[in-house]
Design an enzyme around this catalytic site. Structure first.
Site, PDB file in Angstrom:
ATOM      1  N   SER A 119       0.884  -1.178   0.000  1.00 34.31           N
ATOM      2  CA  SER A 119       0.000   0.000   0.000  1.00 34.31           C
ATOM      3  C   SER A 119       0.914   1.218   0.000  1.00 34.31           C
ATOM      4  O   SER A 119       2.119   1.111   0.248  1.00 34.31           O
ATOM      5  CB  SER A 119      -0.850  -0.043   1.267  1.00 34.31           C
ATOM      6  OG  SER A 119      -1.172   1.242   1.726  1.00 34.31           O
ATOM      7  N   TYR A 123      -2.161  -0.672  10.537  1.00 35.77           N
ATOM      8  CA  TYR A 123      -2.132  -0.923   9.091  1.00 35.77           C
ATOM      9  C   TYR A 123      -0.793  -0.462   8.497  1.00 35.77           C
ATOM     10  O   TYR A 123      -0.146  -1.203   7.749  1.00 35.77           O
ATOM     11  CB  TYR A 123      -3.310  -0.197   8.415  1.00 35.77           C
ATOM     12  CG  TYR A 123      -3.468  -0.582   6.963  1.00 35.77           C
ATOM     13  CD1 TYR A 123      -4.080  -1.781   6.610  1.00 35.77           C
ATOM     14  CD2 TYR A 123      -2.978   0.237   5.944  1.00 35.77           C
ATOM     15  CE1 TYR A 123      -4.212  -2.150   5.280  1.00 35.77           C
ATOM     16  CE2 TYR A 123      -3.112  -0.133   4.617  1.00 35.77           C
ATOM     17  CZ  TYR A 123      -3.730  -1.327   4.290  1.00 35.77           C
ATOM     18  OH  TYR A 123      -3.840  -1.688   2.965  1.00 35.77           O
TER      19      TYR A 123
HETATM   20  N1  LIG Z   1      -8.626  -0.512  -1.363  1.00 37.68           N
HETATM   21  C1  LIG Z   1      -7.492   0.156  -1.340  1.00 37.68           C
HETATM   22  O1  LIG Z   1      -7.455   1.364  -1.624  1.00 37.68           O
HETATM   23  C2  LIG Z   1      -6.210  -0.526  -0.963  1.00 37.68           C
HETATM   24  C3  LIG Z   1      -5.025   0.208  -1.122  1.00 37.68           C
HETATM   25  C4  LIG Z   1      -3.825  -0.404  -0.831  1.00 37.68           C
HETATM   26  C5  LIG Z   1      -3.792  -1.716  -0.403  1.00 37.68           C
HETATM   27  N2  LIG Z   1      -4.954  -2.403  -0.246  1.00 37.68           N
HETATM   28  C6  LIG Z   1      -4.832  -3.796   0.170  1.00 37.68           C
HETATM   29  O2  LIG Z   1      -5.257  -4.611  -0.897  1.00 37.68           O
HETATM   30  C7  LIG Z   1      -5.894  -5.799  -0.413  1.00 37.68           C
HETATM   31  C8  LIG Z   1      -7.317  -5.872  -0.935  1.00 37.68           C
HETATM   32  O3  LIG Z   1      -7.996  -4.696  -0.524  1.00 37.68           O
HETATM   33  P1  LIG Z   1      -9.540  -4.448  -0.795  1.00 37.68           P
HETATM   34  O4  LIG Z   1      -9.738  -2.996  -0.678  1.00 37.68           O
HETATM   35  O5  LIG Z   1      -9.970  -5.190  -1.998  1.00 37.68           O
HETATM   36  O6  LIG Z   1     -10.145  -5.114   0.550  1.00 37.68           O
HETATM   37  P2  LIG Z   1     -11.554  -5.824   0.806  1.00 37.68           P
HETATM   38  O7  LIG Z   1     -12.571  -5.377  -0.169  1.00 37.68           O
HETATM   39  O8  LIG Z   1     -11.818  -5.645   2.260  1.00 37.68           O
HETATM   40  O9  LIG Z   1     -11.219  -7.377   0.527  1.00 37.68           O
HETATM   41  C9  LIG Z   1     -10.325  -8.036   1.357  1.00 37.68           C
HETATM   42  C10 LIG Z   1     -10.161  -9.481   0.921  1.00 37.68           C
HETATM   43  O10 LIG Z   1      -9.266 -10.112   1.845  1.00 37.68           O
HETATM   44  C11 LIG Z   1      -9.857 -11.305   2.323  1.00 37.68           C
HETATM   45  N3  LIG Z   1      -9.485 -11.555   3.724  1.00 37.68           N
HETATM   46  C12 LIG Z   1      -9.592 -10.720   4.787  1.00 37.68           C
HETATM   47  N4  LIG Z   1      -9.167 -11.330   5.912  1.00 37.68           N
HETATM   48  C13 LIG Z   1      -8.774 -12.582   5.544  1.00 37.68           C
HETATM   49  C14 LIG Z   1      -8.249 -13.697   6.240  1.00 37.68           C
HETATM   50  N5  LIG Z   1      -8.028 -13.685   7.571  1.00 37.68           N
HETATM   51  N6  LIG Z   1      -7.940 -14.807   5.527  1.00 37.68           N
HETATM   52  C15 LIG Z   1      -8.152 -14.857   4.198  1.00 37.68           C
HETATM   53  N7  LIG Z   1      -8.675 -13.858   3.469  1.00 37.68           N
HETATM   54  C16 LIG Z   1      -8.982 -12.731   4.157  1.00 37.68           C
HETATM   55  C17 LIG Z   1     -11.367 -11.111   2.178  1.00 37.68           C
HETATM   56  O11 LIG Z   1     -11.943 -12.383   1.978  1.00 37.68           O
HETATM   57  P3  LIG Z   1     -13.120 -13.015   2.889  1.00 37.68           P
HETATM   58  O12 LIG Z   1     -13.669 -11.933   3.780  1.00 37.68           O
HETATM   59  O13 LIG Z   1     -14.113 -13.470   1.869  1.00 37.68           O
HETATM   60  O14 LIG Z   1     -12.461 -14.130   3.611  1.00 37.68           O
HETATM   61  C18 LIG Z   1     -11.461 -10.241   0.925  1.00 37.68           C
HETATM   62  O15 LIG Z   1     -11.561 -11.044  -0.222  1.00 37.68           O
HETATM   63  C19 LIG Z   1      -5.828  -5.706   1.116  1.00 37.68           C
HETATM   64  O16 LIG Z   1      -4.692  -6.369   1.549  1.00 37.68           O
HETATM   65  C20 LIG Z   1      -5.703  -4.198   1.348  1.00 37.68           C
HETATM   66  O17 LIG Z   1      -5.129  -3.898   2.579  1.00 37.68           O
HETATM   67  C21 LIG Z   1      -6.168  -1.834  -0.526  1.00 37.68           C
END
Ligand SMILES: NC(=O)c1ccc[n+]([C@@H]2O[C@H](COP(=O)([O-])OP(=O)(O)OC[C@H]3O[C@@H](n4cnc5c(N)ncnc54)[C@H](OP(=O)(O)O)[C@@H]3O)[C@@H](O)[C@H]2O)c1
Length: 258
Positions: A143, A156
């Site tokens: 990130s 985070y």
């Molecule tokens: N959105 C952004 O702007 C952004 C920016 C930088 C980095 N990120 C990172 O990119 C990744 C995806 O972000 P997102 O925004 O798409 O998040 P999201 O919509 O909250 O999705 C998170 C995913 O992670 C899975 N997950 C969460 N806890 C888990 C666990 N204990 N074991 C296995 N799977 C788990 C969830 O699956 P289930 O709940 O179905 O198990 C879900 O598919 C994350 O690591 C986030 O920190 C996001």
């Protein structure tokens, strides 16, 4: 015919956390480049629609249950995966609170998922699926908080700083086994994880003002970078963090007076 450095035909890519959000964006991009997918959630039943979408693109999508906070789940998952060429450690979570309100549980949830999970999923897949084949691509999702601090995101930011350092360490460890390890660090994308922020127009305006490219990330903005890091195009790139953030990590602070 010239070699297509970005072709993933015949490769299998795991993308963890594909029940929604960025995991699905990146999974689609890898499938369009020719990869078959292993898709995951803590609830494998939630993956049906995404599986059908990938299959409609002409690629395989194997849904498997995975909880990256659970050692037994990781071990069973790695043994079920079979041949794996690419691992995208995308599963992650966040807790937004002032630092003085963060509980031990909040800290553990975020660090266990984002940092410990990334390490132990990588370890299991390297051990069972990549080192035996002397090849592999690991892409850790970081990130902009890999390189910047934000109020209200202490655990985070700590987890993402750790992922950046871990990426360099694992690149060193597993380079001799033909495995590259890089970190893909998205900026601000609208997903379920930060939905609450995007509901506030004032905040969105403030955010866009600070991003040199003047907009949040869109679903396709990670496509080129994830395919690059998964493909022959990045064969000699390892231990690196690639920020895909519209430039917000430059600091984007006005330093002139009109
Ligand atoms: N959105 C952004 O702007 C952004 C920016 C930088 C980095 N990120 C990172 O990119 C990744 C995806 O972000 P997102 O925004 O798409 O998040 P999201 O919509 O909250 O999705 C998170 C995913 O992670 C899975 N997950 C969460 N806890 C888990 C666990 N204990 N074991 C296995 N799977 C788990 C969830 O699956 P289930 O709940 O179905 O198990 C879900 O598919 C994350 O690591 C986030 O920190 C996001």
């Amino acid at each position: 015919m010239a070699h297509n450095f970005f072709d993933l035909t015949g490769k299998t890519a795991i993308v963890t956390g594909t029940s929604r959000g960025l995991g699905q964006y990146m999974g689609r991009a890898l499938a369009r480049a020719g990869a078959d997918l292993v898709i995951t959630s803590r609830d494998a039943d939630s993956l049906g629609e995404f599986q059908a979408e990938i299959e409609a693109l002409g690629q395989k999508a194997t849904p498997l249950e995975l909880d990256v906070r659970d050692e037994t789940s990781i071990e069973a998952f790695a043994r079920a995966c079979g041949k794996v060429d690419i691992l995208v450690n995308n599963a992650g979570c966040n807790v937004r609170k002032p630092a003085v309100e963060i509980s031990w549980d909040d800290w553990n949830t975020v660090l266990d998922t984002n940092l410990r999970g990334t390490f132990f999923v990588s370890q299991a897949i390297a051990k069972h699926c990549m080192i035996p084949n002397a090849s592999g691509r690991i892409i850790n999702i970081g990130s902009v908080t890999c390189v910047a601090g934000y109020a209200g995101l202490g655990p985070y930011c700590a987890s993402r700083g750790g992922v950046k350092q871990l990426t360099m360490s694992l690149a060193d460890d597993w380079g001799p086994h033909g495995i590259t390890v890089n970190c893909l660090a998205p900026g601000w994308f609208k997903t379920a994880q930060n939905q609450v922020l995007y509901e506030n127009e004032e905040w969105v305006e403030y955010l866009c003002d600070r991003i040199p490219l003047k907009r949040p990330g869109q679903p396709n903005d990670l496509d080129g970078s994830v395919v690059f890091l998964a493909s022959d195009a990045s064969a000699y790139v390892t231990g690196q963090t690639l920020l895909v953030d519209g430039g917000i990590s430059t600091g984007a602070t006005k330093a002139t007076v009109d």
